[in-house]
Scaffold this motif. Structure first.
Motif, PDB file in Angstrom:
ATOM      1  N   ALA A 147       0.835  -1.204   0.000  1.00  0.00           N
ATOM      2  CA  ALA A 147       0.000   0.000   0.000  1.00  0.00           C
ATOM      3  C   ALA A 147       0.869   1.253   0.000  1.00  0.00           C
ATOM      4  CB  ALA A 147      -0.917  -0.011   1.216  1.00  0.00           C
ATOM      5  N   LEU A 148       1.974   1.206   0.726  1.00  0.00           N
ATOM      6  CA  LEU A 148       2.889   2.350   0.776  1.00  0.00           C
ATOM      7  C   LEU A 148       3.521   2.581  -0.589  1.00  0.00           C
ATOM      8  CD1 LEU A 148       4.484   4.544   2.254  1.00  0.00           C
ATOM      9  CD2 LEU A 148       6.141   2.790   2.935  1.00  0.00           C
ATOM     10  N   GLU A 149       3.994   1.526  -1.229  1.00  0.00           N
ATOM     11  CA  GLU A 149       4.647   1.667  -2.532  1.00  0.00           C
ATOM     12  C   GLU A 149       3.687   2.227  -3.577  1.00  0.00           C
ATOM     13  OE1 GLU A 149       6.138  -2.264  -3.155  1.00  0.00           O
ATOM     14  OE2 GLU A 149       8.084  -1.821  -2.218  1.00  0.00           O
ATOM     15  N   LYS A 150       2.421   1.820  -3.513  1.00  0.00           N
ATOM     16  CA  LYS A 150       1.421   2.355  -4.443  1.00  0.00           C
ATOM     17  C   LYS A 150       1.249   3.857  -4.235  1.00  0.00           C
ATOM     18  CE  LYS A 150      -3.414   1.964  -5.836  1.00  0.00           C
ATOM     19  NZ  LYS A 150      -4.718   1.288  -5.605  1.00  0.00           N
ATOM     20  N   GLN A 151       1.192   4.262  -2.963  1.00  0.00           N
ATOM     21  CA  GLN A 151       1.021   5.674  -2.667  1.00  0.00           C
ATOM     22  C   GLN A 151       2.250   6.479  -3.061  1.00  0.00           C
ATOM     23  OE1 GLN A 151       0.016   8.302   1.271  1.00  0.00           O
ATOM     24  NE2 GLN A 151      -1.209   6.464   0.947  1.00  0.00           N
ATOM     25  N   LEU A 152       3.431   5.922  -2.897  1.00  0.00           N
ATOM     26  CA  LEU A 152       4.662   6.619  -3.272  1.00  0.00           C
ATOM     27  C   LEU A 152       4.703   6.880  -4.776  1.00  0.00           C
ATOM     28  CD1 LEU A 152       7.353   4.796  -1.067  1.00  0.00           C
ATOM     29  CD2 LEU A 152       6.243   7.002  -0.650  1.00  0.00           C
ATOM     30  N   GLN A 153       4.205   5.935  -5.570  1.00  0.00           N
ATOM     31  CA  GLN A 153       4.145   6.135  -7.015  1.00  0.00           C
ATOM     32  C   GLN A 153       3.202   7.283  -7.355  1.00  0.00           C
ATOM     33  OE1 GLN A 153       5.954   4.943  -9.480  1.00  0.00           O
ATOM     34  NE2 GLN A 153       4.783   6.192 -10.940  1.00  0.00           N
ATOM     35  N   GLU A 154       2.077   7.358  -6.673  1.00  0.00           N
ATOM     36  CA  GLU A 154       1.121   8.447  -6.893  1.00  0.00           C
ATOM     37  C   GLU A 154       1.737   9.791  -6.510  1.00  0.00           C
ATOM     38  OE1 GLU A 154      -2.172   7.270  -4.525  1.00  0.00           O
ATOM     39  OE2 GLU A 154      -2.889   5.741  -5.955  1.00  0.00           O
ATOM     40  N   ILE A 155       2.524   9.790  -5.437  1.00  0.00           N
ATOM     41  CA  ILE A 155       3.182  11.023  -4.985  1.00  0.00           C
ATOM     42  C   ILE A 155       4.174  11.504  -6.031  1.00  0.00           C
ATOM     43  CG2 ILE A 155       4.810  11.946  -3.287  1.00  0.00           C
ATOM     44  CD1 ILE A 155       3.422  10.088  -1.220  1.00  0.00           C
ATOM     45  N   ARG A 156       4.931  10.589  -6.626  1.00  0.00           N
ATOM     46  CA  ARG A 156       5.896  10.975  -7.654  1.00  0.00           C
ATOM     47  C   ARG A 156       5.194  11.622  -8.846  1.00  0.00           C
ATOM     48  NH1 ARG A 156       8.631   6.356  -5.597  1.00  0.00           N
ATOM     49  NH2 ARG A 156       7.461   4.893  -6.890  1.00  0.00           N
ATOM     50  N   GLU A 157       4.017  11.148  -9.167  1.00  0.00           N
ATOM     51  CA  GLU A 157       3.273  11.681 -10.310  1.00  0.00           C
ATOM     52  C   GLU A 157       2.613  13.026  -9.989  1.00  0.00           C
ATOM     53  OE1 GLU A 157       0.593   8.563 -11.264  1.00  0.00           O
ATOM     54  OE2 GLU A 157       2.145   7.222 -12.057  1.00  0.00           O
ATOM     55  N   LYS A 158       2.106  13.177  -8.748  1.00  0.00           N
ATOM     56  CA  LYS A 158       1.408  14.409  -8.366  1.00  0.00           C
ATOM     57  C   LYS A 158       2.378  15.513  -7.945  1.00  0.00           C
ATOM     58  CE  LYS A 158      -1.135  12.517  -5.219  1.00  0.00           C
ATOM     59  NZ  LYS A 158      -2.140  12.329  -4.143  1.00  0.00           N
ATOM     60  N   GLY A 159       3.484  15.114  -7.327  1.00  0.00           N
ATOM     61  CA  GLY A 159       4.444  16.106  -6.840  1.00  0.00           C
ATOM     62  C   GLY A 159       4.190  16.546  -5.420  1.00  0.00           C
ATOM     63  N   TYR A 160       3.263  15.925  -4.735  1.00  0.00           N
ATOM     64  CA  TYR A 160       3.009  16.256  -3.325  1.00  0.00           C
ATOM     65  C   TYR A 160       2.378  15.052  -2.634  1.00  0.00           C
ATOM     66  CZ  TYR A 160      -1.932  16.834  -4.655  1.00  0.00           C
ATOM     67  OH  TYR A 160      -3.206  16.634  -5.116  1.00  0.00           O
ATOM     68  N   SER A 161       2.403  15.062  -1.310  1.00  0.00           N
ATOM     69  CA  SER A 161       1.820  13.964  -0.539  1.00  0.00           C
ATOM     70  C   SER A 161       0.818  14.509   0.466  1.00  0.00           C
ATOM     71  CB  SER A 161       2.906  13.185   0.206  1.00  0.00           C
ATOM     72  OG  SER A 161       3.501  14.009   1.198  1.00  0.00           O
ATOM     73  N   LEU A 162      -0.125  13.658   0.844  1.00  0.00           N
ATOM     74  CA  LEU A 162      -1.138  14.011   1.838  1.00  0.00           C
ATOM     75  C   LEU A 162      -1.026  13.085   3.046  1.00  0.00           C
ATOM     76  CD1 LEU A 162      -4.289  14.473  -0.440  1.00  0.00           C
ATOM     77  CD2 LEU A 162      -2.773  16.261   0.452  1.00  0.00           C
ATOM     78  N   ASN A 163      -1.370  13.621   4.186  1.00  0.00           N
ATOM     79  CA  ASN A 163      -1.471  12.845   5.421  1.00  0.00           C
ATOM     80  C   ASN A 163      -2.858  13.119   5.979  1.00  0.00           C
ATOM     81  OD1 ASN A 163      -1.528  11.987   8.070  1.00  0.00           O
ATOM     82  ND2 ASN A 163       0.105  13.335   8.764  1.00  0.00           N
ATOM     83  N   LEU A 164      -3.738  12.135   5.866  1.00  0.00           N
ATOM     84  CA  LEU A 164      -5.122  12.287   6.314  1.00  0.00           C
ATOM     85  C   LEU A 164      -5.289  11.584   7.663  1.00  0.00           C
ATOM     86  CD1 LEU A 164      -6.872  11.595   2.891  1.00  0.00           C
ATOM     87  CD2 LEU A 164      -6.241  13.803   3.893  1.00  0.00           C
TER      88      LEU A 164
END
Length: 237
Positions: A147-164
């Protein structure tokens, strides 16, 4: 002779200078054509120059601007060895957000940690991820490597990360990555606030401003803003 003419320096003087540069590894000379080239000796001083740059001085105007934009606490976190450390805070307005300079952030449950982890070289990232025990701070904390690796890929594409609310219940955060020369991830700039006020909609709405600030800081540090490599082309382009 070419350098002498271009630089308007006598050939004899230039020859003595080049001999010294050669002695200390700043230039090399091809044996066949006798041409000179810049050598790796300069890299030593490039690192010294980078170390002399104070991130807090460069990031302060951007932190001030982002605080005015969001009305929330702005944080700069830095990669220090194998840890993410809170380096600077601007506009802390709520006692419920107990963030302090020097605080260590987990890689997998904070916006700052995830966005830095996303852009660390793959071999180092795999090592860091392999050492995570995935302790659950809240019900929203990422609980597995996949799940973490999937989110890290999304972060690389978006350029930012969220913490909910992944690290503290009722606390949200967002962060964008900062790079030094040439493309070394070194820090992040982000926002943290009460979830009722700093909603996911608000963070996404302001994400462009944070990405732009991170890009500009990276440029001042002579670093390439790596998220630009991962942008997904729009249809028809």
């Amino acid at each position: 002779k070419e350098m002498s003419q271009s630089l308007h320096i006598p050939a004899s003087s230039l020859h003595r200078m080049l001999n010294n540069f050669f002695k200390y590894g700043f230039v090399r000379q091809e044996l066949l054509n006798k041409r000179y080239f810049i050598c790796l000796g300069f890299l030593k001083y490039a690192d010294i120059a980078l170390e002399s740059i104070h991130l807090d001085t460069i990031s302060y105007p951007y932190m001030e601007k982002l605080h005015k934009l969001t009305g929330e606490t702005i944080i700069v976190a830095m990669l220090n060895g194998e840890k993410i450390i809170c380096a600077d805070i601007y506009g802390q307005r709520n006692r419920n957000i107990a963030v302090s300079r020097g605080e260590v952030f987990p890689f997998y449950s904070t916006a700052s940690g995830k966005v830095i982890l996303a852009f660390i070289p793959e071999n180092i990232r795999n090592k860091f991820v392999g050492n995570i025990d995935f302790k659950s701070y809240t019900n929203n904390t990422i609980a597995a490597k996949k799940a973490l690796e999937k989110q890290l890929q999304e972060i690389r594409e978006k350029g930012y990360s969220l913490n909910l609310s992944e690290y503290n219940i009722g606390i949200n955060a967002m962060a964008a990555p900062i790079f030094t020369y040439p493309d070394r991830i070194t820090a992040s700039i982000g926002v943290v606030g009460i979830a009722e006020r700093l909603t996911i909609e608000k963070m996404i709405h302001n994400s462009t401003d944070f990405v732009d600030a991170a890009r500009r800081i990276s440029k001042e540090l002579h670093g390439e803003f790596l998220p630009d490599r991962y942008k997904i082309p729009k249809k028809g382009t």
